[in-house]
Design an enzyme around this catalytic site. Sequence first.
Site, PDB file in Angstrom:
ATOM      1  N   ASP A   1       0.815  -1.212   0.000  1.00  0.00           N
ATOM      2  CA  ASP A   1       0.000   0.000   0.000  1.00  0.00           C
ATOM      3  C   ASP A   1       0.855   1.271   0.000  1.00  0.00           C
ATOM      4  O   ASP A   1       2.070   1.235   0.280  1.00  0.00           O
ATOM      5  CB  ASP A   1      -0.908  -0.024   1.246  1.00  0.00           C
ATOM      6  CG  ASP A   1      -2.264   0.603   0.972  1.00  0.00           C
ATOM      7  OD1 ASP A   1      -2.361   1.430   0.062  1.00  0.00           O
ATOM      8  OD2 ASP A   1      -3.219   0.259   1.690  1.00  0.00           O
TER       9      ASP A   1
ATOM     10  N   ASP B   1     -10.674   2.028  -3.261  1.00  0.00           N
ATOM     11  CA  ASP B   1     -11.157   1.803  -1.897  1.00  0.00           C
ATOM     12  C   ASP B   1     -12.679   1.827  -1.853  1.00  0.00           C
ATOM     13  O   ASP B   1     -13.272   1.546  -0.818  1.00  0.00           O
ATOM     14  CB  ASP B   1     -10.605   2.889  -0.956  1.00  0.00           C
ATOM     15  CG  ASP B   1      -9.275   2.471  -0.351  1.00  0.00           C
ATOM     16  OD1 ASP B   1      -8.888   1.303  -0.526  1.00  0.00           O
ATOM     17  OD2 ASP B   1      -8.620   3.312   0.289  1.00  0.00           O
TER      18      ASP B   1
HETATM   19  C1  GLA Z   1      -5.761   1.749   2.145  1.00  0.00           C
HETATM   20  C2  GLA Z   1      -6.154   0.567   1.276  1.00  0.00           C
HETATM   21  C3  GLA Z   1      -7.237  -0.234   1.954  1.00  0.00           C
HETATM   22  C4  GLA Z   1      -6.730  -0.698   3.300  1.00  0.00           C
HETATM   23  C5  GLA Z   1      -6.274   0.492   4.134  1.00  0.00           C
HETATM   24  C6  GLA Z   1      -5.600   0.045   5.396  1.00  0.00           C
HETATM   25  O1  GLA Z   1      -6.774   2.682   2.197  1.00  0.00           O
HETATM   26  O2  GLA Z   1      -6.541   0.980   0.001  1.00  0.00           O
HETATM   27  O3  GLA Z   1      -7.629  -1.325   1.171  1.00  0.00           O
HETATM   28  O4  GLA Z   1      -5.670  -1.606   3.114  1.00  0.00           O
HETATM   29  O5  GLA Z   1      -5.368   1.308   3.414  1.00  0.00           O
HETATM   30  O6  GLA Z   1      -5.157   1.092   6.162  1.00  0.00           O
END
Ligand code: GLA
Length: 729
Positions: free
Chosen positions: A478, A548
């Site tokens: 990420d 997301d």
């Molecule tokens: C980001 C990712 C999510 C999740 C969060 C965790 O927003 O896109 O899928 O993994 O971080 O903090």
Amino acid sequence: MSIRYIEETKQLILETKNTAYQMKIDELGYLQHLYYGPKLGQNDMSYPFRIYDHGFSGNPYDMRQNRAYSLDSMSQEYTSFGVGDFRVTSIRASCSDGSRCAEFRYEEHEILDGKYAIPGLPSVYDSGQIAQTLIVTLIDKPANIRIKLYYGVFEELDIITRAAEIINAGYEIVWLRKACSMCLELPFGEWDMIHFHGRHCMERQPERVPLFHGVHSISSGRGMSSHQHNPFVILCDREATEDSGVCYGVMLMYSGNHKTEIELDQFDCVRVVTGLSDDRFRWELASEASFFTPEVILSCADGLTELSYNYHRVIRHNVVRGEYKLSHRPVLINNWEATYFDFNEEKLLSIAEKAKELGIEMFVLDDGWFKNRNDDNAGLGDWIPDTRKLPNGLESLIAKINDMGLRFGLWIEPEMVNEDSDLYRAHPDWALTAPNRAPMMARNQLALDLSRREVHEYLFQTIAGLLEKYNITYIKWDFNRPLADVYSHSTPSPRQGEVAHRYYLSLYRLYERLTKAFPHVLFEGCAGGGGRFDAGMLHYSPQIWCSDNTDAISRLTIQYGTSFGYPASTVGAHVSASPNHQTGRKTPLRTRGIVAMSGTFGYELDLSLLSDEDCEEIKEQIKRFKEIEPIVHDGKLYRLSKLSDSAHYMAWQFVSPDQSRSVLNIVVTNPLANSAPVHVNLKGLLPDEIYSVNGEFEVLGSALMQGGYTFPRLTGDYPAMQLDIVKIG
Ligand code: GLA
């Protein structure tokens, strides 16, 4: 031979199956662009260039008697700067004598078998299609700058790649201020631009606009390819549709700051310049040093469907690498939307147990597993399992999950650090922060300065350490904030303009080292969802978390926009809870399943809260996904509805490469009372073959394509349907 040089006319011709690209070395040695478009046969395309006096456009000194000859109106392969071409430029530099001008003339060229690679940067590779490379060298003698233009020709794929190498051929330093990958000119025609803009939770929304006079700029200065502007632009004939009309794709294979400028000039010619963003860019080019630009993937096709298919094939076969390139991607359960930071071993095991029962193949432990990570304010940087949440350690959790017959995957965000972390306390200068200035915070975290050797090495050792110690077969990597205060505490001040690009050179090298050292690990890219969804990242991670926003209805347009450039096998897509956590919308499980099946399939919800009926449906969905995965991932995508239809419904279809099977999908986004039924004409079938439609009736392919298919009336909340179209015999 897909590349030819014709000595008499001094033309260089690149040919693919359906397209041709021509350039010419003119009498002054400028490399003129003549043509890129549908295939032409042998024609020399210099004839349409009626060169006449363009008034206020000046002339190179050698041509001062010919007022019709002007760099300001000539189509070029790579531009000069500061010498009378006043349109957007591919390069800008400050030379050692303080001058800021150069004009590049032909020096030599070579044609090579195979595809060139770019040192330190991701690039398209030859995977048996027998690519060829053209390198044309240009030079400006007073400025002592040499430029090598690289062209990779993939004949079968209708793909041409481009990149540039800028070389300081003198003894003094040259400061590069702009260093783009290519210039492409469309001297004739009326063009629309399609670009993919968006925001966090709503990435890659297509927008089609007619070009107007002036410069259109699609860019990101956020230190990531960004949620806001994907580095992919389409130029298409104003009349072009999914099925026909000349369409060009310009895709930059880069994950950091980028810029694509499209100028419609005073003479109605279009110039496209794309590459690294010049915003805050300044690169010291020492004597004899080279600077390599990122690669651009170009394609030209008849219609948007064909253009997308060209990109889908090249990304799937010649960009993505490793063991997972063409193989089945494990159906996963991710605990993020099920638990967020609030979990313990027992909770995770209960989700995993249920997952196994339903046929899921991998358990992914998302954010929150490491020291002090109880919310998003602390912990990033200290990649040590939290013994309060996991008292028996990560090892024991993984062993229990493996014993259930599930593989294990882990979330990390290695490029980031919280101020509240041991790493930051030990090395505050490892973060990107400007001197004497409080940094911009985002999610209460800072980005590490990956341009520093020690940071790179620390990250390699840390991630390799995790992968060596634990049985991890998947990593979700990420990146959850844009880069601001881009200042490296280990770089001398005149060279701070290099840091943003050096960050990505280091990131790519880190990924390269890790994917080589751990070839069995599947990497999934992520940046707050799809904030770094680009061909550069796909060279290292075969799939990327698309957004997301897991709401199936929002995903329709996000995945629709994404599909113009990127294949379904790269699109991370999960079934999440209803009501959805981002939008509060309620959608049926069937609809959520159908939408997520157009990507790499998984689940992201608390499975222990599901009814028995839902569990049975999930078992069926998983079986179904495995059955259709080869068609979805390898097949050709037909977008049957337009974005404007999405207010009412969205329909799309995948057809297997041998055209024997097709999967037809529809989601009704706004059921209307007593309206005309949704009717679509199928595409890509064999006209003379008989197909079974969902086992319900049999009909000729031509009938389904010309007469079409009428969906039954679908009512209720966001109903959806998925149909099998199978060739008989
Ligand atoms: C980001 C990712 C999510 C999740 C969060 C965790 O927003 O896109 O899928 O993994 O971080 O903090």
